[in-house]
Design a protein around this motif. Structure first.
Motif: not given
Length: 95
Positions: A3-8, A18-22, A48-57
């Protein structure tokens, strides 16, 4: 399929984990324990905010051109940089 999510980011489309593990796997090793602690302690309304912040790192979120500019500036190379005021507090790159 993971699972992933797309942003700009900076005008470019980026696919982020898009997952805790990934997210954990994509983070540099020194950040993983901090991510795990924060994710484990997040409330249902916060996760969801925590995951988004960390995905951006993760490396996927980084712009190679921006990274090169930052490295150049950290090395003291300010060529092409124009200061907007006399104090030198605000600058912009000409390139």
């Amino acid at each position: 399929m993971a699972k992933t999510f797309t942003t700009t980011i900076g005008g470019r489309t980026v696919e982020l984990p898009g997952t805790i593990n990934s997210i954990r796997e994509a983070l540099p090793a020194p950040l993983r324990a901090e991510f795990e602690r924060e994710a484990e302690q997040a409330g249902a309304d916060e996760i969801s905010g925590v995951l988004a912040r960390w995905a951006l790192r993760t490396p996927q979120a980084h712009d190679p051109e921006e990274e090169a500019l930052i490295a150049r500036l950290k090395a003291g190379d300010f060529s092409g940089v124009h200061f907007d005021d006399e104090s030198g507090d605000t600058y912009r790159s000409a390139g």
